[in-house]
Design a protein around this motif. Structure first.
Motif, PDB file in Angstrom:
ATOM      1  N   VAL A   2       0.843  -1.193   0.000  1.00  0.00           N
ATOM      2  CA  VAL A   2       0.000   0.000   0.000  1.00  0.00           C
ATOM      3  C   VAL A   2       0.879   1.244   0.000  1.00  0.00           C
ATOM      4  N   GLY A   3       0.519   2.208  -0.834  1.00  0.00           N
ATOM      5  CA  GLY A   3       1.270   3.453  -0.911  1.00  0.00           C
ATOM      6  C   GLY A   3       1.053   4.339   0.302  1.00  0.00           C
ATOM      7  N   GLU A   4       2.009   5.214   0.537  1.00  0.00           N
ATOM      8  CA  GLU A   4       1.975   6.149   1.661  1.00  0.00           C
ATOM      9  C   GLU A   4       0.960   7.260   1.401  1.00  0.00           C
ATOM     10  N   THR A   5       0.208   7.628   2.443  1.00  0.00           N
ATOM     11  CA  THR A   5      -0.757   8.724   2.332  1.00  0.00           C
ATOM     12  C   THR A   5      -0.394   9.915   3.210  1.00  0.00           C
ATOM     13  N   ASN A   6       0.480   9.721   4.194  1.00  0.00           N
ATOM     14  CA  ASN A   6       0.839  10.800   5.114  1.00  0.00           C
ATOM     15  C   ASN A   6       1.750  11.801   4.401  1.00  0.00           C
ATOM     16  N   LEU A   7       1.264  13.042   4.268  1.00  0.00           N
ATOM     17  CA  LEU A   7       1.999  14.043   3.506  1.00  0.00           C
ATOM     18  C   LEU A   7       3.370  14.327   4.103  1.00  0.00           C
ATOM     19  N   GLU A   8       3.473  14.438   5.410  1.00  0.00           N
ATOM     20  CA  GLU A   8       4.778  14.700   6.048  1.00  0.00           C
ATOM     21  C   GLU A   8       5.787  13.602   5.694  1.00  0.00           C
ATOM     22  N   LYS A   9       5.367  12.345   5.779  1.00  0.00           N
ATOM     23  CA  LYS A   9       6.256  11.229   5.450  1.00  0.00           C
ATOM     24  C   LYS A   9       6.623  11.251   3.972  1.00  0.00           C
ATOM     25  N   LEU A  10       5.648  11.545   3.124  1.00  0.00           N
ATOM     26  CA  LEU A  10       5.924  11.595   1.685  1.00  0.00           C
ATOM     27  C   LEU A  10       6.977  12.645   1.357  1.00  0.00           C
ATOM     28  N   LEU A  11       6.830  13.833   1.925  1.00  0.00           N
ATOM     29  CA  LEU A  11       7.762  14.921   1.632  1.00  0.00           C
ATOM     30  C   LEU A  11       9.159  14.636   2.161  1.00  0.00           C
ATOM     31  N   ARG A  12       9.250  14.014   3.346  1.00  0.00           N
ATOM     32  CA  ARG A  12      10.555  13.704   3.932  1.00  0.00           C
ATOM     33  C   ARG A  12      11.278  12.570   3.202  1.00  0.00           C
ATOM     34  N   SER A  13      10.501  11.674   2.597  1.00  0.00           N
ATOM     35  CA  SER A  13      11.125  10.459   2.038  1.00  0.00           C
ATOM     36  C   SER A  13      10.944  10.315   0.523  1.00  0.00           C
ATOM     37  N   MET A  14      10.626  11.394  -0.177  1.00  0.00           N
ATOM     38  CA  MET A  14      10.325  11.259  -1.608  1.00  0.00           C
ATOM     39  C   MET A  14      11.545  10.949  -2.469  1.00  0.00           C
ATOM     40  N   SER A  15      12.741  11.234  -2.035  1.00  0.00           N
ATOM     41  CA  SER A  15      13.987  10.906  -2.744  1.00  0.00           C
ATOM     42  C   SER A  15      13.880  11.117  -4.255  1.00  0.00           C
ATOM     43  N   PRO A  16      13.818  12.368  -4.697  1.00  0.00           N
ATOM     44  CA  PRO A  16      13.685  12.622  -6.130  1.00  0.00           C
ATOM     45  C   PRO A  16      14.885  12.113  -6.923  1.00  0.00           C
ATOM     46  N   LYS A  17      14.588  11.538  -8.077  1.00  0.00           N
ATOM     47  CA  LYS A  17      15.627  11.011  -8.975  1.00  0.00           C
ATOM     48  C   LYS A  17      15.476  11.696 -10.326  1.00  0.00           C
ATOM     49  N   LEU A  75       9.681  10.899  -8.103  1.00  0.00           N
ATOM     50  CA  LEU A  75       9.671  10.862  -6.640  1.00  0.00           C
ATOM     51  C   LEU A  75       9.621   9.383  -6.275  1.00  0.00           C
ATOM     52  N   THR A  76      10.711   8.846  -5.779  1.00  0.00           N
ATOM     53  CA  THR A  76      10.841   7.398  -5.648  1.00  0.00           C
ATOM     54  C   THR A  76      10.062   6.803  -4.482  1.00  0.00           C
ATOM     55  N   VAL A  77       9.465   7.619  -3.647  1.00  0.00           N
ATOM     56  CA  VAL A  77       8.624   7.099  -2.575  1.00  0.00           C
ATOM     57  C   VAL A  77       7.346   6.529  -3.193  1.00  0.00           C
ATOM     58  N   HIS A  78       6.866   5.413  -2.652  1.00  0.00           N
ATOM     59  CA  HIS A  78       5.616   4.805  -3.132  1.00  0.00           C
ATOM     60  C   HIS A  78       4.449   5.593  -2.536  1.00  0.00           C
ATOM     61  N   TYR A 108       2.757   3.688  -8.641  1.00  0.00           N
ATOM     62  CA  TYR A 108       3.709   3.674  -7.528  1.00  0.00           C
ATOM     63  C   TYR A 108       4.316   5.034  -7.207  1.00  0.00           C
ATOM     64  N   HIS A 109       4.535   5.854  -8.216  1.00  0.00           N
ATOM     65  CA  HIS A 109       5.291   7.089  -8.012  1.00  0.00           C
ATOM     66  C   HIS A 109       4.661   8.261  -8.753  1.00  0.00           C
ATOM     67  N   ASP A 110       5.057   9.445  -8.336  1.00  0.00           N
ATOM     68  CA  ASP A 110       4.713  10.668  -9.052  1.00  0.00           C
ATOM     69  C   ASP A 110       5.930  11.082  -9.861  1.00  0.00           C
ATOM     70  N   HIS A 111       5.675  11.636 -11.030  1.00  0.00           N
ATOM     71  CA  HIS A 111       6.728  12.021 -11.963  1.00  0.00           C
ATOM     72  C   HIS A 111       6.491  13.473 -12.356  1.00  0.00           C
ATOM     73  N   ILE A 112       7.515  14.294 -12.204  1.00  0.00           N
ATOM     74  CA  ILE A 112       7.398  15.718 -12.496  1.00  0.00           C
ATOM     75  C   ILE A 112       8.315  16.040 -13.669  1.00  0.00           C
ATOM     76  N   PHE A 113       7.777  16.740 -14.640  1.00  0.00           N
ATOM     77  CA  PHE A 113       8.558  17.174 -15.794  1.00  0.00           C
ATOM     78  C   PHE A 113       8.765  18.672 -15.684  1.00  0.00           C
ATOM     79  N   VAL A 114      10.040  19.073 -15.653  1.00  0.00           N
ATOM     80  CA  VAL A 114      10.415  20.475 -15.472  1.00  0.00           C
ATOM     81  C   VAL A 114      11.233  20.922 -16.677  1.00  0.00           C
TER      82      VAL A 114
END
Length: 131
Positions: A2-17, A75-78, A108-114
């Motif tokens: 199951v993917g993470e829903t807690n915003l604080e945890k998501l932001l702290r552990s998103m490990s962008p690649k 964002l490599t966090v699930h 599984y992940h969010d992907h941002i195009f910049v």
């Protein structure tokens, strides 16, 4: 899993690649099957046309028009598709730095195009969540 829903945890552990390739968004007439040989990263049918997210080199080789060149950041966090606020937090952080955020949520992940020329600045900005 199951993917993470807690915003604080998501932001702290998103490990962008940062992905190494450059991508473009193209709008074409037709159906997905007409373009599958281009191996699009993403496809979305809009009323105005079919949007393809392609490697920039593929679009150029096939003479497909596009406006801007982007780099992808995963964002490599699930993250759960039910999570609230992740897209808003990321978009707000990037907007503060003058960076557009074109977000695609997958299972599984969010992907941002910049913008390609702002990719390193975007990575630094996202790193502020874990600093």
């Amino acid at each position: 899993m199951v993917g993470e829903t807690n915003l604080e945890k998501l932001l702290r552990s998103m490990s962008p690649k940062l992905l190494p390739e450059e991508y473009v968004f193209c709008s074409v007439e037709g159906r997905y099957g007409d373009f599958q040989e281009l191996n699009p990263l993403a496809v979305y049918q809009e009323s105005e046309g079919l949007t393809l997210v392609l490697l920039a080199k593929t679009a150029k080789a096939n003479k497909l028009p596009f406006e801007s060149v982007f780099k992808g950041i995963t964002l490599t966090v699930h993250s759960s598709l039910d999570a609230v606020g992740l897209t808003a937090a990321v978009a707000t952080k990037l907007a503060e730095k003058g960076i557009s955020a074109n977000v695609i949520a997958a299972y599984y992940h969010d992907h941002i195009f910049v913008q390609a020329e702002k990719a390193e600045l975007a990575m630094a900005a996202l790193g502020e969540f874990t600093a």
